[in-house]
Scaffold this motif. Structure first.
Motif, PDB file in Angstrom:
ATOM      1  N   LYS A  16      -9.093 -97.652  65.730  1.00 31.31           N
ATOM      2  CA  LYS A  16     -10.303 -97.201  66.425  1.00 31.31           C
ATOM      3  C   LYS A  16     -11.198 -98.396  66.784  1.00 31.31           C
ATOM      4  O   LYS A  16     -10.984 -99.509  66.285  1.00 31.31           O
ATOM      5  N   TYR A  56      -8.938 -84.785  70.774  1.00 29.47           N
ATOM      6  CA  TYR A  56      -9.648 -84.109  69.679  1.00 29.47           C
ATOM      7  C   TYR A  56      -9.994 -82.650  70.009  1.00 29.47           C
ATOM      8  O   TYR A  56     -10.924 -82.106  69.431  1.00 29.47           O
ATOM      9  N   LEU A  59     -11.037 -80.061  67.507  1.00 25.07           N
ATOM     10  CA  LEU A  59     -12.333 -80.216  66.821  1.00 25.07           C
ATOM     11  C   LEU A  59     -13.513 -79.899  67.739  1.00 25.07           C
ATOM     12  O   LEU A  59     -14.663 -80.178  67.401  1.00 25.07           O
ATOM     13  N   PHE A  64     -19.838 -82.614  65.066  1.00 26.41           N
ATOM     14  CA  PHE A  64     -19.744 -84.056  65.317  1.00 26.41           C
ATOM     15  C   PHE A  64     -18.830 -84.404  66.496  1.00 26.41           C
ATOM     16  O   PHE A  64     -18.570 -85.578  66.756  1.00 26.41           O
ATOM     17  N   HIS A  67     -20.240 -86.815  69.171  1.00 32.49           N
ATOM     18  CA  HIS A  67     -20.446 -88.106  68.503  1.00 32.49           C
ATOM     19  C   HIS A  67     -19.106 -88.812  68.301  1.00 32.49           C
ATOM     20  O   HIS A  67     -18.983 -90.031  68.517  1.00 32.49           O
ATOM     21  N   LEU A  68     -18.099 -88.042  67.934  1.00 29.57           N
ATOM     22  CA  LEU A  68     -16.755 -88.578  67.707  1.00 29.57           C
ATOM     23  C   LEU A  68     -16.173 -89.153  69.012  1.00 29.57           C
ATOM     24  O   LEU A  68     -15.635 -90.263  69.032  1.00 29.57           O
ATOM     25  N   TYR A  71     -18.020 -92.370  69.828  1.00 23.85           N
ATOM     26  CA  TYR A  71     -17.539 -93.441  68.926  1.00 23.85           C
ATOM     27  C   TYR A  71     -16.194 -93.979  69.418  1.00 23.85           C
ATOM     28  O   TYR A  71     -16.001 -95.198  69.523  1.00 23.85           O
ATOM     29  N   TYR A  92       0.446 -91.210  57.280  1.00 22.95           N
ATOM     30  CA  TYR A  92      -0.800 -90.470  56.988  1.00 22.95           C
ATOM     31  C   TYR A  92      -1.262 -90.789  55.557  1.00 22.95           C
ATOM     32  O   TYR A  92      -2.453 -90.994  55.314  1.00 22.95           O
ATOM     33  N   THR A  98      -9.354 -88.410  55.161  1.00 23.58           N
ATOM     34  CA  THR A  98     -10.248 -88.498  56.324  1.00 23.58           C
ATOM     35  C   THR A  98     -11.561 -89.185  55.936  1.00 23.58           C
ATOM     36  O   THR A  98     -12.059 -90.055  56.656  1.00 23.58           O
ATOM     37  N   VAL A 116     -17.089 -91.648  56.954  1.00 25.63           N
ATOM     38  CA  VAL A 116     -16.128 -90.851  57.740  1.00 25.63           C
ATOM     39  C   VAL A 116     -16.279 -91.094  59.243  1.00 25.63           C
ATOM     40  O   VAL A 116     -15.304 -91.006  59.992  1.00 25.63           O
ATOM     41  N   SER A 117     -17.484 -91.422  59.665  1.00 35.70           N
ATOM     42  CA  SER A 117     -17.734 -91.609  61.102  1.00 35.70           C
ATOM     43  C   SER A 117     -17.349 -93.010  61.580  1.00 35.70           C
ATOM     44  O   SER A 117     -17.450 -93.307  62.770  1.00 35.70           O
ATOM     45  N   ASN A 119     -14.101 -94.794  60.489  1.00 38.16           N
ATOM     46  CA  ASN A 119     -12.969 -94.835  59.561  1.00 38.16           C
ATOM     47  C   ASN A 119     -11.731 -95.562  60.099  1.00 38.16           C
ATOM     48  O   ASN A 119     -10.619 -95.317  59.664  1.00 38.16           O
ATOM     49  N   HIS A 122      -6.740 -93.800  63.198  1.00 39.19           N
ATOM     50  CA  HIS A 122      -6.274 -92.408  63.326  1.00 39.19           C
ATOM     51  C   HIS A 122      -4.763 -92.377  63.121  1.00 39.19           C
ATOM     52  O   HIS A 122      -4.053 -93.267  63.589  1.00 39.19           O
TER      53      HIS A 122
HETATM   54  P1  GDP Z   1      -8.021 -86.856  60.366  1.00 39.77           P
HETATM   55  O1  GDP Z   1      -6.773 -86.029  60.562  1.00 39.77           O
HETATM   56  O2  GDP Z   1      -8.034 -87.532  59.020  1.00 39.77           O
HETATM   57  O3  GDP Z   1      -8.322 -87.822  61.487  1.00 39.77           O
HETATM   58  O4  GDP Z   1      -9.243 -85.838  60.275  1.00 39.77           O
HETATM   59  P2  GDP Z   1      -9.871 -84.792  61.298  1.00 39.77           P
HETATM   60  O5  GDP Z   1      -8.890 -84.422  62.370  1.00 39.77           O
HETATM   61  O6  GDP Z   1     -10.490 -83.709  60.492  1.00 39.77           O
HETATM   62  O7  GDP Z   1     -11.068 -85.603  61.943  1.00 39.77           O
HETATM   63  C1  GDP Z   1     -10.863 -86.443  63.035  1.00 39.77           C
HETATM   64  C2  GDP Z   1     -11.873 -87.554  62.989  1.00 39.77           C
HETATM   65  O8  GDP Z   1     -13.169 -86.998  63.121  1.00 39.77           O
HETATM   66  C3  GDP Z   1     -11.932 -88.332  61.675  1.00 39.77           C
HETATM   67  O9  GDP Z   1     -10.940 -89.319  61.573  1.00 39.77           O
HETATM   68  C4  GDP Z   1     -13.316 -88.908  61.735  1.00 39.77           C
HETATM   69  O10 GDP Z   1     -13.352 -90.071  62.583  1.00 39.77           O
HETATM   70  C5  GDP Z   1     -14.097 -87.803  62.431  1.00 39.77           C
HETATM   71  N1  GDP Z   1     -14.810 -86.939  61.485  1.00 39.77           N
HETATM   72  C6  GDP Z   1     -14.282 -86.044  60.615  1.00 39.77           C
HETATM   73  N2  GDP Z   1     -15.243 -85.446  59.899  1.00 39.77           N
HETATM   74  C7  GDP Z   1     -16.421 -85.969  60.343  1.00 39.77           C
HETATM   75  C8  GDP Z   1     -17.785 -85.750  60.011  1.00 39.77           C
HETATM   76  O11 GDP Z   1     -18.120 -84.949  59.140  1.00 39.77           O
HETATM   77  N3  GDP Z   1     -18.718 -86.479  60.704  1.00 39.77           N
HETATM   78  C9  GDP Z   1     -18.373 -87.380  61.664  1.00 39.77           C
HETATM   79  N4  GDP Z   1     -19.344 -88.059  62.306  1.00 39.77           N
HETATM   80  N5  GDP Z   1     -17.102 -87.615  62.003  1.00 39.77           N
HETATM   81  C10 GDP Z   1     -16.135 -86.926  61.351  1.00 39.77           C
END
Ligand code: GDP
Length: 156
Positions: A16, A56, A59, A64, A67-68, A71, A92, A98, A116-117, A119, A122
């Motif tokens: 990222k 994404y 999601l 978020f 914002h994601l 980012y 993974y 995550t 988490v924001s 990280n 991916h």
């Molecule tokens: P992954 O499979 O581990 O990537 O998890 P997810 O698919 O649930 O989330 C995708 C991405 O969203 C994560 O890798 C984080 O960059 C972001 N993300 C997840 N949860 C949060 C959160 O609570 N707040 C924010 N700002 N970003 C989040």
């Protein structure tokens, strides 16, 4: 040697924008390379908003989500395809949870990030996601098939 279709499993990994800015590209690639997985596609790119929204899409209802996407648009990303036995599950696990706070030392998120924001990496979470993500980010016919001379030392 496991059946060739098993060692040809593929996953999508992306360093990222924070991982790129923090000069973690070499460190991250090194981990998968030393593990024994095979790199079959890689590009440094600025992802478009449309691509990231699609990536994404699952999601889209999360608070978020925008914002994601912002980012992920904030700088270049290293998009990669890696190949090997159980690569989706293993990569993974090598990445960590995550939320970096839940990630053990020794994982990428356990070692290099805090929130988490931000990280740094991916990875596809299932074989189905990997298929979808690889075809979203790459022209699959442009991936590079090559014979890895160490394969006999990695697989039984
Ligand atoms: P992954 O499979 O581990 O990537 O998890 P997810 O698919 O649930 O989330 C995708 C991405 O969203 C994560 O890798 C984080 O960059 C972001 N993300 C997840 N949860 C949060 C959160 O609570 N707040 C924010 N700002 N970003 C989040």
């Amino acid at each position: 040697m496991p059946h060739s279709y098993l060692i040809n499993e593929r996953t999508f990994l992306a360093i990222k924008p924070d991982g790129v800015q923090r000069h973690l590209i070499g460190e991250i690639i090194r981990r998968f390379e030393k593990k024994g997985f095979k790199l079959v596609g890689m590009k440094l790119m600025q992802a478009s908003e449309d691509l990231l929204k699609e990536h994404y899409i699952a999601l889209r209802d999360c608070p978020f989500y925008s914002h994601l996407v912002e980012y992920m648009r904030s700088g270049p990303i290293v998009a990669m395809v890696w190949q090997g036995l159980d690569v989706v599950k293993t990569a993974y696990a090598m990445i960590g949870e995550t939320n970096p706070a839940d990630s053990r030392p020794g994982t990428i998120q356990g070692d290099f990030c805090i929130e988490v924001s931000k990280n740094v990496i991916h990875g596809s979470d299932s074989i189905e996601s990997a298929r979808r993500e690889i075809s979203l980010w790459f022209h699959t016919d442009k991936l590079t098939c090559w014979a890895d001379s160490t394969e006999h030392w990695i697989y039984e």
